[in-house]
Design a protein around this motif. Structure first.
Motif, PDB file in Angstrom:
ATOM      1  N   LEU A  10       0.875  -1.174   0.000  1.00  0.00           N
ATOM      2  CA  LEU A  10       0.000   0.000   0.000  1.00  0.00           C
ATOM      3  C   LEU A  10       0.908   1.217   0.000  1.00  0.00           C
ATOM      4  CD1 LEU A  10      -2.824  -0.924   2.553  1.00  0.00           C
ATOM      5  CD2 LEU A  10      -2.704  -1.375   0.106  1.00  0.00           C
ATOM      6  N   SER A  11       1.380   1.541  -1.177  1.00  0.00           N
ATOM      7  CA  SER A  11       2.485   2.490  -1.292  1.00  0.00           C
ATOM      8  C   SER A  11       2.032   3.941  -1.234  1.00  0.00           C
ATOM      9  CB  SER A  11       3.242   2.244  -2.602  1.00  0.00           C
ATOM     10  OG  SER A  11       2.354   2.308  -3.705  1.00  0.00           O
ATOM     11  N   THR A  12       0.825   4.244  -1.667  1.00  0.00           N
ATOM     12  CA  THR A  12       0.403   5.636  -1.724  1.00  0.00           C
ATOM     13  C   THR A  12      -0.112   6.097  -0.361  1.00  0.00           C
ATOM     14  OG1 THR A  12      -1.888   5.153  -2.342  1.00  0.00           O
ATOM     15  CG2 THR A  12      -0.270   5.289  -4.121  1.00  0.00           C
ATOM     16  N   ARG A  13       0.015   7.376  -0.116  1.00  0.00           N
ATOM     17  CA  ARG A  13      -0.493   7.951   1.128  1.00  0.00           C
ATOM     18  C   ARG A  13      -2.008   7.827   1.211  1.00  0.00           C
ATOM     19  NH1 ARG A  13       2.844  13.525   2.511  1.00  0.00           N
ATOM     20  NH2 ARG A  13       4.919  12.549   2.720  1.00  0.00           N
ATOM     21  N   ALA A  14      -2.654   7.901   0.065  1.00  0.00           N
ATOM     22  CA  ALA A  14      -4.111   7.802   0.050  1.00  0.00           C
ATOM     23  C   ALA A  14      -4.568   6.433   0.545  1.00  0.00           C
ATOM     24  CB  ALA A  14      -4.646   8.047  -1.362  1.00  0.00           C
ATOM     25  N   GLU A  15      -3.914   5.368   0.081  1.00  0.00           N
ATOM     26  CA  GLU A  15      -4.286   4.029   0.527  1.00  0.00           C
ATOM     27  C   GLU A  15      -4.016   3.841   2.014  1.00  0.00           C
ATOM     28  OE1 GLU A  15      -3.793   1.079  -3.282  1.00  0.00           O
ATOM     29  OE2 GLU A  15      -1.956   1.750  -2.291  1.00  0.00           O
ATOM     30  N   ARG A  16      -2.880   4.326   2.470  1.00  0.00           N
ATOM     31  CA  ARG A  16      -2.566   4.216   3.895  1.00  0.00           C
ATOM     32  C   ARG A  16      -3.548   5.048   4.727  1.00  0.00           C
ATOM     33  NH1 ARG A  16       2.641   2.782   5.813  1.00  0.00           N
ATOM     34  NH2 ARG A  16       3.868   1.674   4.236  1.00  0.00           N
ATOM     35  N   GLY A  17      -3.850   6.237   4.221  1.00  0.00           N
ATOM     36  CA  GLY A  17      -4.792   7.089   4.942  1.00  0.00           C
ATOM     37  C   GLY A  17      -6.176   6.482   5.008  1.00  0.00           C
ATOM     38  N   ALA A  18      -6.633   5.898   3.900  1.00  0.00           N
ATOM     39  CA  ALA A  18      -7.943   5.256   3.890  1.00  0.00           C
ATOM     40  C   ALA A  18      -7.977   4.066   4.838  1.00  0.00           C
ATOM     41  CB  ALA A  18      -8.301   4.815   2.468  1.00  0.00           C
ATOM     42  N   LEU A  19      -6.901   3.264   4.839  1.00  0.00           N
ATOM     43  CA  LEU A  19      -6.813   2.133   5.761  1.00  0.00           C
ATOM     44  C   LEU A  19      -6.865   2.614   7.207  1.00  0.00           C
ATOM     45  CD1 LEU A  19      -6.228  -0.850   6.454  1.00  0.00           C
ATOM     46  CD2 LEU A  19      -3.790  -0.345   6.191  1.00  0.00           C
ATOM     47  N   ALA A  20      -6.141   3.679   7.518  1.00  0.00           N
ATOM     48  CA  ALA A  20      -6.130   4.212   8.886  1.00  0.00           C
ATOM     49  C   ALA A  20      -7.507   4.710   9.296  1.00  0.00           C
ATOM     50  CB  ALA A  20      -5.102   5.334   8.997  1.00  0.00           C
ATOM     51  N   LEU A  21      -8.222   5.354   8.382  1.00  0.00           N
ATOM     52  CA  LEU A  21      -9.551   5.879   8.707  1.00  0.00           C
ATOM     53  C   LEU A  21     -10.555   4.753   8.915  1.00  0.00           C
ATOM     54  CD1 LEU A  21      -9.795   8.972   6.337  1.00  0.00           C
ATOM     55  CD2 LEU A  21      -9.588   8.975   8.824  1.00  0.00           C
ATOM     56  N   TYR A  22     -10.484   3.733   8.063  1.00  0.00           N
ATOM     57  CA  TYR A  22     -11.380   2.582   8.270  1.00  0.00           C
ATOM     58  C   TYR A  22     -11.089   1.915   9.620  1.00  0.00           C
ATOM     59  CZ  TYR A  22     -13.289   2.557   3.509  1.00  0.00           C
ATOM     60  OH  TYR A  22     -13.954   2.874   2.347  1.00  0.00           O
ATOM     61  N   ALA A  23      -9.811   1.793   9.972  1.00  0.00           N
ATOM     62  CA  ALA A  23      -9.449   1.166  11.243  1.00  0.00           C
ATOM     63  C   ALA A  23      -9.880   2.012  12.426  1.00  0.00           C
ATOM     64  CB  ALA A  23      -7.936   0.920  11.293  1.00  0.00           C
ATOM     65  N   ALA A  24      -9.927   3.347  12.260  1.00  0.00           N
ATOM     66  CA  ALA A  24     -10.319   4.247  13.347  1.00  0.00           C
ATOM     67  C   ALA A  24     -11.828   4.385  13.473  1.00  0.00           C
ATOM     68  CB  ALA A  24      -9.686   5.620  13.134  1.00  0.00           C
ATOM     69  N   THR A  25     -12.576   3.797  12.538  1.00  0.00           N
ATOM     70  CA  THR A  25     -14.034   3.826  12.619  1.00  0.00           C
ATOM     71  C   THR A  25     -14.490   2.876  13.723  1.00  0.00           C
ATOM     72  OG1 THR A  25     -14.180   4.255  10.240  1.00  0.00           O
ATOM     73  CG2 THR A  25     -16.170   3.451  11.336  1.00  0.00           C
TER      74      THR A  25
END
Length: 410
Positions: free
Chosen positions: A326-341
Motif C-alpha cells: 500500500l504504497s500511496t499515502r491515500a491508501e494508507r490514509g484510507a486504511l487508517a480511517l477505516y481502522a479508526a471507525t
C-alpha cells in the motif's frame, strides 16, 4: 412485554432509516446506521420520550450486538489475509493499546480504572460497520479490501480480549487462565468444525434450504447460542463467544456445503441486518445520554478530542505499519480511517464503565458521540482519498502518454 409500543416504534425507525439514507444518497453517502442511531435519539427520553426499556427490548438489543460481532467474525478469511498482514495488524493494535492507556493516564491524572475504560475504547474498530460499507461500495474484494479486513478484525478482536482480561472482575492471572481454557475449547471446536461432515449433513442442508425446516439456519443459530453460552459460563464477555461463533460457522459451511454457503449466509444476514442489528443501533440511540452531552461545556468539548484521539491512537499505528504494497499515502490514509471507525465496542466498553461508575455520564456520552461521528465521517473520507488518488494516477498516466506522443512527434 411491558412496552409493545416501543417494539413497534423501534422497528418503524429501522424501516425509516434506509429510506432516509436512500433519500440523501444523491447528495451524500451516509451509512444507514447513522440514521438508525439518530432516529433512536429522536424517539428516546431526551427528545420525544416515546421509547422505553423493558427486558425484552434489552435482550433483543444484546442479541443485535452479538449478531453484529458474529457476522463480522464470519467475514474474516484468515487464509486470504495472510500471516504477514495479521502480524502487522497485531503490532499496530498493541501500539494503539499502549498509546491509548498512556494518553488516558496522562489526561485522567493517573486514574487507572478510568484510563483502562477510555484507553481500551480508543483502540477499537467497528469491523461489523466497516465491512458492509466496503461490500456495498465494491471495495471488499482485492488486496486493499483484504488488508482492511485484517487490520479491522484485529481492532475488533483485540479490545474483546482486553475486555475479558481487564473488566472481568478477576485478577489478571485468573482472567488469563480462564481465557486460556476458553481458547483451548474454542480450538477444539475449530478442529471439529474443520473435519468433513457426514453425507447426511449436506443432504439435510440441501433438502431443507428452501423449506420450512431451514436446518442450516437453525444449525448456525445453535453454534451462536452455544458459543455465547460458553463465554457466559466462563464469565467472559459474550462478544468473544459471538466472534468465535462466526469463525466456526465459516469453517463448517465452506467445508461441508460450499455450494450453498452463500445462500445460507444471506439467510442469516437477513435475520441480522434485517432485524437484530438495526434493533441494537436504534436502542443505542435511545440510550444515548444527549442531555449529559449538552449539559455544560466539558462533555461537548470532549467529543472532538475523542474523535481526534481515535485517529491518532488507532489510525496512527495502522498508518505506520500498513503493508508496504500500500504504497500511496491515500491508501494508507484510507486504511487508517477505516481502522479508526468505531462504535459497537465503544458502546459496550462505555456501558461497563458507566455500570461500574468508573466514568461519568458526560464522558460516556462524549465517547459514544465521537464514535458515532467516526462512523459518519471516516467511511466517507476514506473512499474520497482513494478516488482522488486514482484520479491523480490517471491524470499522471495521461500526461505521460501525451509527453511520449510529443516526444515521438518531435
Amino acid at each position: 412485554m411491558d412496552n409493545p409500543g416501543t417494539l413497534i416504534l423501534i422497528m418503524a425507525m429501522a424501516v425509516l432509516a434506509p429510506l432516509l439514507a436512500a433519500s440523501v444518497s444523491r447528495l451524500l453517502s451516509v451509512p444507514v446506521v447513522i440514521f438508525e442511531i439518530l432516529l433512536g435519539i429522536v424517539v428516546g427520553p431526551d427528545v420525544l420520550g416515546l421509547a422505553h426499556h423493558d427486558q425484552v427490548i434489552d435482550a433483543l438489543s444484546d442479541l443485535g450486538l452479538s449478531m453484529l460481532i458474529f457476522l463480522a467474525g464470519y467475514e474474516i478469511r484468515f487464509g486470504e489475509v495472510g500471516v504477514p498482514v495479521l502480524r502487522r495488524a497485531g503490532g499496530a493494535w498493541l501500539i494503539s493499546l499502549a498509546l491509548g492507556l498512556g494518553i488516558s493516564l496522562a489526561l485522567n491524572g493517573g486514574d487507572l480504572s478510568r484510563s483502562l475504560v477510555i484507553g481500551t475504547a480508543l483502540t477499537s474498530t467497528a469491523l461489523g460497520a466497516v465491512l458492509p460499507i466496503l461490500r456495498d461500495s465494491g471495495r471488499l474484494g482485492g488486496r486493499f479490501g483484504t488488508v482492511v479486513t485484517g487490520f479491522c478484525a484485529v481492532g475488533e478482536f483485540g479490545p474483546i480480549i482486553a475486555m475479558a482480561l481487564l473488566f472481568s472482575g478477576r485478577s489478571p492471572g485468573a482472567s488469563s487462565a480462564v481465557l486460556a481454557v476458553f481458547a483451548l475449547l474454542t480450538a477444539g471446536a475449530v478442529w471439529w468444525a474443520s473435519r468433513p461432515r457426514q453425507p447426511w449433513f449436506a443432504r439435510m442442508v440441501a433438502t431443507t434450504l428452501h423449506g420450512s425446516a431451514q436446518f442450516a439456519v437453525r444449525f448456525v443459530m445453535l453454534l451462536l447460542a452455544a458459543m455465547l453460552g460458553l463465554a457466559e459460563l466462563f464469565g467472559l464477555d459474550t462478544l468473544l463467544g459471538a466472534f468465535a461463533a462466526g469463525l466456526l460457522t465459516r469453517l463448517v459451511l465452506t467445508g461441508s456445503v460450499p455450494k450453498n454457503s452463500e445462500v445460507i449466509l444471506s439467510k442469516v444476514e437477513a435475520i441480522g441486518f434485517g432485524f437484530l442489528v438495526p434493533f441494537f443501533y436504534v436502542v443505542t440511540g435511545i440510550d444515548f445520554d444527549l442531555k449529559a452531552l449538552l449539559d455544560g461545556g466539558r462533555p461537548l468539548a470532549l467529543l472532538p478530542v475523542f474523535l481526534v484521539l481515535f485517529v491518532l491512537v488507532r489510525g496512527g499505528p495502522v498508518w505506520l505499519l500498513a503493508p508496504r504494497d500500500l504504497s500511496t499515502r491515500a491508501e494508507r490514509g484510507a486504511l487508517a480511517l477505516y481502522a479508526a471507525t468505531c462504535l459497537p465496542l465503544v458502546v459496550a466498553i462505555t456501558t461497563i464503565g458507566l455500570d461500574e461508575k468508573v466514568i461519568g455520564s458526560g464522558e460516556g456520552a462524549a465517547l459514544v458521540g465521537a464514535s458515532m461521528v467516526s462512523v459518519l465521517v471516516f467511511p466517507l473520507v476514506a473512499p474520497w482519498l482513494l478516488a482522488r488518488s486514482k484520479g491523480l494516477e490517471a491524470a499522471a498516466g495521461a500526461g505521460g502518454a501525451r509527453a511520449d506522443r510529443g516526444g515521438e512527434a518531435w
